[in-house]
Each structure stands twice: as C-alpha cells, then as structure tokens.
Design an enzyme around this catalytic site. Structure first.
Site, PDB file in Angstrom:
ATOM      1  N   CYS A 368     -31.127 -32.357  14.343  1.00 43.71           N
ATOM      2  CA  CYS A 368     -30.677 -32.026  14.839  1.00 43.71           C
ATOM      3  C   CYS A 368     -29.536 -31.171  14.065  1.00 43.71           C
ATOM      4  CB  CYS A 368     -29.636 -31.851  16.378  1.00 43.71           C
ATOM      5  SG  CYS A 368     -30.491 -32.903  17.674  1.00 43.71           S
ATOM      6  N   ALA A 369     -29.530 -31.025  12.648  1.00 39.91           N
ATOM      7  CA  ALA A 369     -28.800 -31.097  11.521  1.00 39.91           C
ATOM      8  C   ALA A 369     -29.498 -30.067  10.159  1.00 39.91           C
ATOM      9  CB  ALA A 369     -28.495 -32.638  10.784  1.00 39.91           C
TER      10      ALA A 369
END
EC number: 2.8.1.7
Length: 413
Positions: A368-369
């Site tokens: 999630c980055a």
C-alpha cells in the site's frame, strides 16, 4: 514500566496461533506490520463480553447495558492514558487508521482548506495517508507537496523547513514507515508546522504498537492508529484530536447516538466524542483494544524496544550474508522492526510463496505504498517485521528459507 527485558518464551505461550505448524514446519510469523497476532488475554475478554454482558451502550438502563457502557467508556479512558491525551473527549473510536485519517481529511480538511493552500506529505506514506489528502487537494484545488527523502528514505531538517511554509495548512506524516522502518521526528515536524499556522496529522499505525506515545510532548493535532497492529482485534481504531479542533469539526457520518435532537427537517449533534461515533459502536473491539494495551504495558515499552532492536539488527546482519539480497531503508540502528528487501531477480511474490513452504510468513507486494515503490525504482518488495513474540529462531528460519529459495531459482533445469 521500566523493565528492559521479558521472557519471550512465556510471551509466545500467550499466542495460541503460534502453536500450529504451517506446511509441517513451525510457524515463524514475520508479518506483524500488516496484522499482529492476538494474545489469549485479549481473546478471553472478547469471549467474556459476548458471554456475559453483550448489549448496546449508552441507551439502556438495564444491567447488561450498563456493564457494556462501562466497559466501552473504560476502554476510552485506557486509550487516553496510554497516549497521554488531556481529555477523554479527545479519543474517538473508529474502524481503524484509514477511517481516522479520512475523518480528519473530510471534516477538518473540507472546512479549512481553500484554493491555493498546500498539504504536505512524504513519499513514504501508506496509501491511507496519501489518497485522502490527494482527494482533498483535488476537491479544493489545493496543492499536494512532498518532503524530499534521503537515499536511505529519511527526512532531513533542512528539507522539512524548506517544504513547510505559510501556505501549508496540513502536514500529514507517518510516525514510522510501514515499508522502510524510518522513524520520523514528528515532534520537530509538529513544531515547524505550528510555526507556520498549520496542523499536523500523524499516522501512528506503526508507532503505537512499538513505542510510548505522549500527545502532550509530541503536540500532534491529530494522531491515528489501529488495534489490529498492536495485539488487539481487527475493526477498531483510534482518532486522537485536540479538543478545541474536534469541537469545531462537523461529523462525517450521521445516525443514532451521535445526535442531540432530531426534528423533521433538522438535527443537532451530541457532544464529543459521541458526535463522531454514529450508530452502534465497536464495543467488543474497544474492550479488546484496552486489554491489548494492558498487555503491552505489562511488558513495558523499554523491553519491547530492546527486544525488537536486537532482533532487527540480528536479522539485518544475517540477511545481508545472502548474495543478491538488497535491503531498503535506513541503517540497522536507525529503523523500526521492519526489513523490506528483494532477493536477486526473484519476484517478491515468489519469495513469499517459497518461504511459506518453510513455515515463514512474510508480506510481498507494494505494501500500500506505490509512490514509495516508484521512488525505490521497484514494483514490489518482500517484507519481514518483528514483534514481541518473535525470536532469533524465527530469523534463522527466514534466512535458511531465503537461501533455499535462491538456490532453487538459480537451478538450471
């Protein structure tokens, strides 16, 4: 507590899930950055709630309702004390860090951001701390700015000062990176933000489980974290906000309990913290979170820090003995208990799948980055993370599994 060590073997016994075998191998769970495991003490209070006093809160005067209300509000006080918030009204229970940040972005952000204003973030943020601000900037025609990072994924004071200015209205930053393990000096960043009249919203998902927090010292305006990353249940999070800010913010969800009075065509809102907790709240989860906090406090943050530091440094050194393994982020002595890496030319999902056959649980993907992955020049990575129930045996199991993985993928069929 001031203890500098704890009996990790005794701790492991508190986590029934760790007793199982995975693929006929002992389980080495190295994915606590995504979700930590839950001790039997927390499981017991959840079981006790549902068996003895399952009821709705605030509305009933019967015995079960009173017990549930006491448990829920006592949990709020536990959280307040845990982070040294000044007032119990400053503790809002939410579904998690993501929900907490979204409340700030929609309620505070929509009311206080105008065209031409600036919102400051970093490229190391989890999507939960980029996307809400990105969307706010679009709604308000504001500018999203990024503090530059060093080659090790850290922030320098000069860059922070150069990025935050009088146009800045919100600074949103992770206390600890979920990928790099970078520990940001949020106290200093808060001071700089306040000097320019901005507020600071801190993503504390990766800090609350691992370090003592003091809102009076940090001086954050908003601070968000989740229960499931700190030995608690899923589905529960916390939004801390300074009382004077929360009082002037509008609720973002509407329904039962958050109202004061409802007429046919208008409504007024309840006082803090209830106005941000529409509907039946997360009663069992809040009670479970409070018990998780008690568990952490019994171990002591000094002991937790020392344990994780030793494990992380040991893992860092052992993993770098593998040719072709690259670790991303700060040096071993300046990072939290997270090691993100790639192994030669092997795809991270293949790495994670391969080590799973040896009983080792690690995370693979972009975590999630995605902006950070682009900054690193990769599409994805593998990640190992450590918590109170991990041991050097877990690290050795990981390293051996990585060596076997490399050997397998190097074999010419």
């Amino acid at each position: 507590m001031a203890e500098h060590s704890f009996d990790v073997k005794a701790v492991i016994k508190d986590f029934p899930i760790l007793e199982q075998k995975v693929n006929n191998k002992r389980l080495a769970y190295l994915d606590s950055t995504a979700t930590s495991q839950t001790p039997v003490q927390v499981l017991n209070v959840l079981d006790d709630y549902y068996k003895r006093y399952n009821s709705n809160v605030h509305r009933g005067v019967h015995t079960l309702g009173s017990l549930a209300t006491d448990g829920y509000e006592n949990a709020r006080e536990t959280v307040r004390r845990f982070i040294n918030a000044k007032y119990f009204e400053e503790i809002i229970f939410t579904r998690g860090t993501t929900a907490s940040i979204n409340i700030v972005a929609h309620s505070y952000g929509d009311a206080n951001i105008s065209e031409g204003d600036e919102i400051v973030v970093t490229e190391m943020e989890h999507h939960a701390n980029i996307v809400p601000w990105q969307q706010l900037a679009k709604r308000k025609n504001a500018t999203l700015k990024f503090i530059p990072m060093t080659k090790d994924g850290e922030l320098q004071l000069d860059d922070i000062k150069a990025t935050i200015n009088d146009k800045t209205k919100i600074v949103a930053i992770a206390h600890v990176s979920n990928v790099l393990g970078t520990i940001n000096d949020v106290k200093t960043i808060a001071k700089i933000a306040h000097e320019h009249g901005a507020v600071i919203s801190v993503d504390g998902a990766q800090s609350a489980p691992h370090m003592a927090l003091d809102m009076q010292d940090i001086d954050a305006d908003f601070y968000s974290f989740s229960g499931h990353k700190m030995l608690g249940p899923t589905g529960i999070g916390v939004l801390y906000g300074k009382r004077e800010l929360l009082q002037n913010m509008e609720p973002v969800e509407f329904g039962g309990d958050m109202i004061d009075f409802v007429s046919k065509y208008d409504s007024t809102w309840a006082d803090l913290p209830t106005k941000f907790e529409a509907g039946t709240p997360l009663i069992a989860q809040a009670i479970g979170l409070a018990e998780a906090i008690h568990y952490i406090e019994n171990l002591g943050f000094n002991a937790i820090h020392q344990h994780e530091k030793e494990l992380t440094e040991y893992a860092y050194e052992q993993m770098l003995t593998i040719d072709g393994l690259e670790i991303y982020g700060p040096p071993k002595d300046r990072r939290a208990g997270v090691i993100t890496f790639n192994l030669a030319d092997i795809h991270p999902h293949d790495v994670a799948t391969a080590v799973d056959t040896e009983g080792v649980a690690v995370r693979a993907g972009h975590h999630c980055a995605q902006p950070l992955m682009k900054w690193l020049g990769v599409s994805s990575t593998a990640r190992a993370s450590f918590y109170v129930y991990n041991t050097k045996e877990d690290v050795d199991q990981l390293v051996q599994a990585l060596k076997q993985t490399k050997e397998f993928f190097s074999y010419e069929f």
